[in-house]
Design a protein around this motif. Structure first.
Motif, PDB file in Angstrom:
ATOM      1  N   UNK A 116      -4.924   2.329  15.232  1.00  9.82           N
ATOM      2  CA  UNK A 116      -3.787   2.114  14.331  1.00  9.82           C
ATOM      3  C   UNK A 116      -2.714   3.105  14.748  1.00  9.82           C
ATOM      4  N   UNK A 117      -1.745   2.656  15.527  1.00 11.61           N
ATOM      5  CA  UNK A 117      -0.810   3.574  16.183  1.00 11.61           C
ATOM      6  C   UNK A 117       0.622   3.290  15.766  1.00 11.61           C
ATOM      7  N   UNK A 118       1.268   4.305  15.180  1.00  5.18           N
ATOM      8  CA  UNK A 118       2.643   4.162  14.704  1.00  5.18           C
ATOM      9  C   UNK A 118       3.632   4.754  15.704  1.00  5.18           C
ATOM     10  N   UNK A 121       4.887   7.145   2.066  1.00  4.83           N
ATOM     11  CA  UNK A 121       5.015   5.955   2.907  1.00  4.83           C
ATOM     12  C   UNK A 121       4.522   4.741   2.134  1.00  4.83           C
ATOM     13  N   UNK A 122       5.213   3.621   2.332  1.00  4.25           N
ATOM     14  CA  UNK A 122       4.848   2.355   1.709  1.00  4.25           C
ATOM     15  C   UNK A 122       4.674   1.314   2.813  1.00  4.25           C
ATOM     16  N   UNK A 123       3.527   0.642   2.823  1.00  2.00           N
ATOM     17  CA  UNK A 123       3.236  -0.403   3.801  1.00  2.00           C
ATOM     18  C   UNK A 123       3.347  -1.763   3.111  1.00  2.00           C
ATOM     19  N   UNK A 124       4.173  -2.627   3.670  1.00  2.00           N
ATOM     20  CA  UNK A 124       4.445  -3.938   3.072  1.00  2.00           C
ATOM     21  C   UNK A 124       4.085  -5.044   4.058  1.00  2.00           C
ATOM     22  N   UNK A 129       0.853  -1.186   0.000  1.00  3.97           N
ATOM     23  CA  UNK A 129       0.000   0.000   0.000  1.00  3.97           C
ATOM     24  C   UNK A 129       0.887   1.234   0.000  1.00  3.97           C
ATOM     25  N   UNK A 130       0.424   2.335  -0.570  1.00  2.00           N
ATOM     26  CA  UNK A 130       1.258   3.542  -0.658  1.00  2.00           C
ATOM     27  C   UNK A 130       0.404   4.781  -0.443  1.00  2.00           C
ATOM     28  N   UNK A 131       1.018   5.812   0.121  1.00  3.04           N
ATOM     29  CA  UNK A 131       0.354   7.102   0.232  1.00  3.04           C
ATOM     30  C   UNK A 131       1.392   8.206   0.140  1.00  3.04           C
ATOM     31  N   UNK A 132       0.992   9.325  -0.439  1.00  9.57           N
ATOM     32  CA  UNK A 132       1.859  10.504  -0.554  1.00  9.57           C
ATOM     33  C   UNK A 132       1.117  11.696   0.032  1.00  9.57           C
ATOM     34  N   UNK A 133       1.836  12.556   0.740  1.00  6.73           N
ATOM     35  CA  UNK A 133       1.238  13.734   1.350  1.00  6.73           C
ATOM     36  C   UNK A 133       2.110  14.951   1.117  1.00  6.73           C
ATOM     37  N   UNK A 134       1.467  16.074   0.813  1.00  3.67           N
ATOM     38  CA  UNK A 134       2.186  17.339   0.773  1.00  3.67           C
ATOM     39  C   UNK A 134       2.311  17.875   2.190  1.00  3.67           C
ATOM     40  N   UNK A 135       3.525  18.249   2.575  1.00  4.37           N
ATOM     41  CA  UNK A 135       3.765  18.741   3.930  1.00  4.37           C
ATOM     42  C   UNK A 135       3.403  20.222   3.962  1.00  4.37           C
ATOM     43  N   UNK A 171       2.057  14.876   9.210  1.00  5.10           N
ATOM     44  CA  UNK A 171       1.881  14.343   7.861  1.00  5.10           C
ATOM     45  C   UNK A 171       2.503  12.959   7.719  1.00  5.10           C
ATOM     46  N   UNK A 172       3.632  12.734   8.372  1.00  9.73           N
ATOM     47  CA  UNK A 172       4.247  11.410   8.329  1.00  9.73           C
ATOM     48  C   UNK A 172       3.332  10.357   8.944  1.00  9.73           C
ATOM     49  N   UNK A 173       2.766  10.670  10.094  1.00 13.13           N
ATOM     50  CA  UNK A 173       1.860   9.721  10.738  1.00 13.13           C
ATOM     51  C   UNK A 173       0.626   9.467   9.883  1.00 13.13           C
ATOM     52  N   UNK A 174       0.082  10.536   9.308  1.00 12.61           N
ATOM     53  CA  UNK A 174      -1.099  10.369   8.454  1.00 12.61           C
ATOM     54  C   UNK A 174      -0.761   9.527   7.223  1.00 12.61           C
ATOM     55  N   UNK A 175       0.398   9.781   6.645  1.00 12.88           N
ATOM     56  CA  UNK A 175       0.836   9.045   5.461  1.00 12.88           C
ATOM     57  C   UNK A 175       1.008   7.555   5.783  1.00 12.88           C
TER      58      UNK A 175
END
Length: 297
Positions: free
Chosen positions: A202-204, A246-249, A131-137, A178-182
């Protein structure tokens, strides 16, 4: 073709949407290279920005599958599962991929399980997923950042808020947010649940404070309902100084070195190289698209 999973080949692509203003010829070509139902769905977008982002996402998926499997462009079939996540409908291939767009970029993360002979493996066994997500900071709301955080309180765990608010200044706090959201988005996009669950569950835990464009950090961990998930890996990097990704594997080898998986900027010519159109050229459709306005000029 070997059936044993010995390694993975990875693809990380980013496309600069803000730098792409397709010509009429580009648009005619691109819209002939997507499936009919995709074409109909994209026609409903009000703004050109959203249309372009969706179109590039579809082209990236088709290009990736072509390179990963050898399937010809016009033989590749995509479908969506019950939760809306695109997948390869052609049977017998173990590849997985995911796309996202936000800010000025559309991104694709893909993986190709490889066997002992170095070729892609066929379906079977517990396959890796991505899974992947991109965010503008960036925060451009009218409220203060503190008020924005208060309104977003229900989307992060206490541990995540502690990390976000512990940063030195508002710029660092915004990047941590933004990192956490991503990370959260990459996870829910991998499992296909959407942002409809209790995100506090869902806690990082972020370990590396800084990201860069030349390597990925892979030491953030995830707890789901207070339980550490051990079969997951997460990559984080920057596409540029204003966009984190961020990429989730899931189900990748624990000893796999993911730090070199940085996003490569690709262009339109690469996406349509060697294409085979699925549909006839549709000038009326493209004229209607050209008439849509850009919301981000």
């Amino acid at each position: 073709m070997s059936s044993s999973l010995t390694s993975l080949r990875h693809v990380r692509w980013a496309f600069d949407l803000a730098g792409w203003r397709p010509t009429a010829a580009d648009l005619l070509l691109a819209t002939s290279c997507i499936q009919p139902e995709e074409k109909q769905r994209m026609a409903k977008f009000v703004f050109r920005d959203d249309f372009n982002a969706s179109l590039i996402g579809r082209l990236m998926m088709r290009r990736f599958v072509h390179l990963a499997t050898g399937l010809q462009y016009d033989r590749i079939e995509f479908d969506r599962d019950l939760k809306g996540k695109p997948f390869l409908k052609n049977e017998g291939f173990a590849v997985d991929f995911n796309v996202s767009h936000q800010g000025r970029y559309a991104v694709l993360a893909g993986l190709i399980p490889t066997g002992d002979d170095g070729g892609p493996v066929m379906d079977g066994g517990k396959q890796p997923r991505i899974g992947v997500d991109v965010m503008k900071i960036e925060y451009s709301g009218g409220k203060s950042l503190g008020e924005f955080f208060r309104l977003m309180n229900r989307n992060f765990s206490d541990e995540e808020w502690q990390y976000i608010r512990s940063q030195q200044d508002e710029n660092d706090q915004l990047e941590a947010f933004m990192r956490n959201w991503c990370l959260k988005e990459s996870y829910v996009k991998n499992v296909g649940i959407g942002i409809t669950v209790d995100l506090r569950k869902i806690s990082f835990s972020i370990r590396s404070k800084k990201l860069d464009t030349k390597s990925s950090v892979c030491d953030s961990t995830l707890k789901l309902n207070d339980e550490l998930l051990k079969n997951w890996r997460f990559e984080e990097s920057l596409i540029d100084k204003n966009h984190c990704v961020a990429v989730a594997l899931e189900n990748v080898p624990d000893d796999a070195d993911l730090t070199a998986n940085c996003f490569q900027i690709i262009d339109f010519s690469m996406l349509v190289e060697g294409h085979k159109p699925l549909l006839a050229i549709d000038e009326i459709y493209c004229d209607n698209i050209v008439g849509k306005e850009y919301k981000n000029l």
